[in-house]
Enzyme design. Structure first.
Site, PDB file in Angstrom:
ATOM      1  N   ASP A   1      38.011  38.016  49.186  1.00  0.00           N
ATOM      2  CA  ASP A   1      38.802  36.686  49.329  1.00  0.00           C
ATOM      3  C   ASP A   1      38.062  36.041  50.511  1.00  0.00           C
ATOM      4  OD1 ASP A   1      40.926  34.842  48.663  1.00  0.00           O
ATOM      5  OD2 ASP A   1      41.706  35.201  50.624  1.00  0.00           O
ATOM      6  N   SER A   2      38.431  34.520  50.304  1.00  0.00           N
ATOM      7  CA  SER A   2      37.881  33.725  51.458  1.00  0.00           C
ATOM      8  C   SER A   2      38.602  34.001  52.728  1.00  0.00           C
ATOM      9  CB  SER A   2      38.293  32.255  51.264  1.00  0.00           C
ATOM     10  OG  SER A   2      39.515  32.146  50.734  1.00  0.00           O
TER      11      SER A   2
ATOM     12  N   CYS B   1      39.839  35.755  45.007  1.00  0.00           N
ATOM     13  CA  CYS B   1      40.071  34.189  45.411  1.00  0.00           C
ATOM     14  C   CYS B   1      39.977  33.484  44.167  1.00  0.00           C
ATOM     15  CB  CYS B   1      38.927  33.961  46.469  1.00  0.00           C
ATOM     16  SG  CYS B   1      38.944  32.310  46.918  1.00  0.00           S
TER      17      CYS B   1
ATOM     18  N   GLU C   1      49.004  30.018  56.340  1.00  0.00           N
ATOM     19  CA  GLU C   1      48.138  30.516  57.663  1.00  0.00           C
ATOM     20  C   GLU C   1      48.753  30.196  58.960  1.00  0.00           C
ATOM     21  OE1 GLU C   1      44.148  30.808  57.244  1.00  0.00           O
ATOM     22  OE2 GLU C   1      44.358  31.623  55.381  1.00  0.00           O
TER      23      GLU C   1
ATOM     24  N   CYS D   1      46.600  30.235  43.188  1.00  0.00           N
ATOM     25  CA  CYS D   1      45.854  30.622  44.547  1.00  0.00           C
ATOM     26  C   CYS D   1      46.460  31.650  45.270  1.00  0.00           C
ATOM     27  CB  CYS D   1      46.166  29.141  45.494  1.00  0.00           C
ATOM     28  SG  CYS D   1      45.744  29.457  47.274  1.00  0.00           S
TER      29      CYS D   1
ATOM     30  N   HIS E   1      47.418  32.162  48.253  1.00  0.00           N
ATOM     31  CA  HIS E   1      48.529  32.283  49.483  1.00  0.00           C
ATOM     32  C   HIS E   1      49.644  31.824  48.733  1.00  0.00           C
ATOM     33  CE1 HIS E   1      44.892  32.054  51.859  1.00  0.00           C
ATOM     34  NE2 HIS E   1      45.558  31.969  52.775  1.00  0.00           N
TER      35      HIS E   1
HETATM   36  N1  DGL Z   1      42.151  32.150  48.629  1.00  0.00           N
HETATM   37  C1  DGL Z   1      41.814  31.004  48.124  1.00  0.00           C
HETATM   38  C2  DGL Z   1      42.246  30.656  46.515  1.00  0.00           C
HETATM   39  O1  DGL Z   1      42.973  31.453  46.013  1.00  0.00           O
HETATM   40  C3  DGL Z   1      42.863  30.034  48.925  1.00  0.00           C
HETATM   41  C4  DGL Z   1      42.155  30.026  50.459  1.00  0.00           C
HETATM   42  C5  DGL Z   1      40.917  28.890  50.465  1.00  0.00           C
HETATM   43  O2  DGL Z   1      40.994  27.895  50.391  1.00  0.00           O
HETATM   44  O3  DGL Z   1      40.125  29.477  50.938  1.00  0.00           O
HETATM   45  O4  DGL Z   1      41.914  29.721  46.066  1.00  0.00           O
END
Ligand code: DGL
Length: 299
Positions: free
Chosen positions: A35-36, A98, A183, A217, A219
């Site tokens: 993930d990012s 992600c 976050e 997403c 989050h």
């Molecule tokens: N993990 C990213 C997603 O699911 C969200 C966080 C980011 O923008 O890096 O799109």
């Protein structure tokens, strides 16, 4: 390696290919989860719940997150670096947890890069497993996608849905402030109410027949209570973790050759491209238990 020297008629290229096949056929390793940053921990949580027997290696590219508003080229390059890192650490299979990376990098990595890196390894994403069940959930045939600007701009959900369910109507809304709200530990704050309501209202004004919302997403599950509060009664809200986990379970049943290559110790290890202490302190928001990560450098 004795198989390499036994036949003089083998070309160097063939010897190399045999060695590669031999090495990858015997290597056993964890499932890589990329993930990012932190968000993929919500997916990892469900993977471990549904498939507890496997080992997992999580990698968060926190040093370069968020990916949500970055360009295609940058997200693709960063994601490819992360996939190579996880392959290098022995993962036969990598899940792009992600949405933004799945939307902008998965296809290119699968089609262009993987054959050259190692055609026996696999990279899977989160979009297809989510879209696949939409027809079972939506009665009106109108679904809403909530995601980052990158995911929405890629139109990946619209394209994948059109492939599987051409009659289905898809409305999208990007929610650029939801990731920073989570976050910054503001998911329960009053500011979150304002921005959750704002983006839900924007989506519903595009199509009031939407009866199913996809939290596209990683989050957004952390905002679920407020999302419920501001959506019309009876709205179905899809979180991805268990969908991805069920889909992986099914994939491993259909691909025993991959299943055999996954190590089974029930462990999870964590890597971050940022400061590990920083990662550990925020990660518990997503995992609900302590995490001990290590730093890794991506390039
Ligand atoms: N993990 C990213 C997603 O699911 C969200 C966080 C980011 O923008 O890096 O799109």
């Amino acid at each position: 390696m004795s198989i390499l020297v036994e036949s003089n008629s083998m070309t160097d290229n063939l010897k190399y290919r045999v060695a590669e096949a031999y090495a990858s056929a015997i290597s056993v390793g964890p499932i890589g989860v990329f993930d990012s940053g932190y968000g993929g921990l919500t997916i990892l949580r469900d993977l471990r719940k549904t498939l507890p027997e496997y080992d997992y290696l999580y990698l968060g590219d926190n040093a370069r997150a968020p990916y949500g508003s970055r360009s295609f080229e940058v997200i693709y390059r960063y994601t490819l670096e992360a996939v190579k890192e996880l392959f290098g650490r022995g993962c036969p299979l990598v899940i792009l947890a992600c949405n933004t990376a799945s939307a902008k990098a998965l296809r290119t990595i699968q089609q262009k890069d993987l054959p050259g890196i190692d055609p026996t390894r696999r990279v899977l994403g989160v979009i297809r497993p989510t879209v696949e069940i939409l027809d079972k959930v939506s009665k009106s045939g109108h679904v809403g996608i909530l995601g980052t600007p990158g995911t929405v701009a890629s139109e990946s959900y619209v394209i994948e849905t059109a492939k599987l369910f051409p009659e289905m109507k898809v409305a999208q809304q990007d929610c650029p402030l939801w990731v920073p709200i989570v976050e910054n530990s503001e998911a329960d704050g009053v500011g979150a109410d304002y921005f959750v309501k704002k983006y839900i209202d924007m989506l519903m004004s595009k199509d009031s027949d939407v009866d199913t919302l996809v939290l596209a997403c990683t989050h957004y599950p952390l905002l679920i209570d407020k999302i419920r509060k501001y959506t019309p009664e009876g709205m179905k809200i899809l979180e991805q973790g268990h969908l991805v986990a069920e889909s992986l379970k099914d994939y491993l049943k259909r691909h025993p050759e991959m299943e055999r290559r996954l190590s089974k110790g029930g462990t999870a290890e964590f890597l971050t491209s940022e400061n590990p202490e920083k990662f550990d302190s925020l990660a518990s928001l997503f995992t609900h238990h302590p995490v001990k990560s290590h730093r890794c450098t991506l390039d």
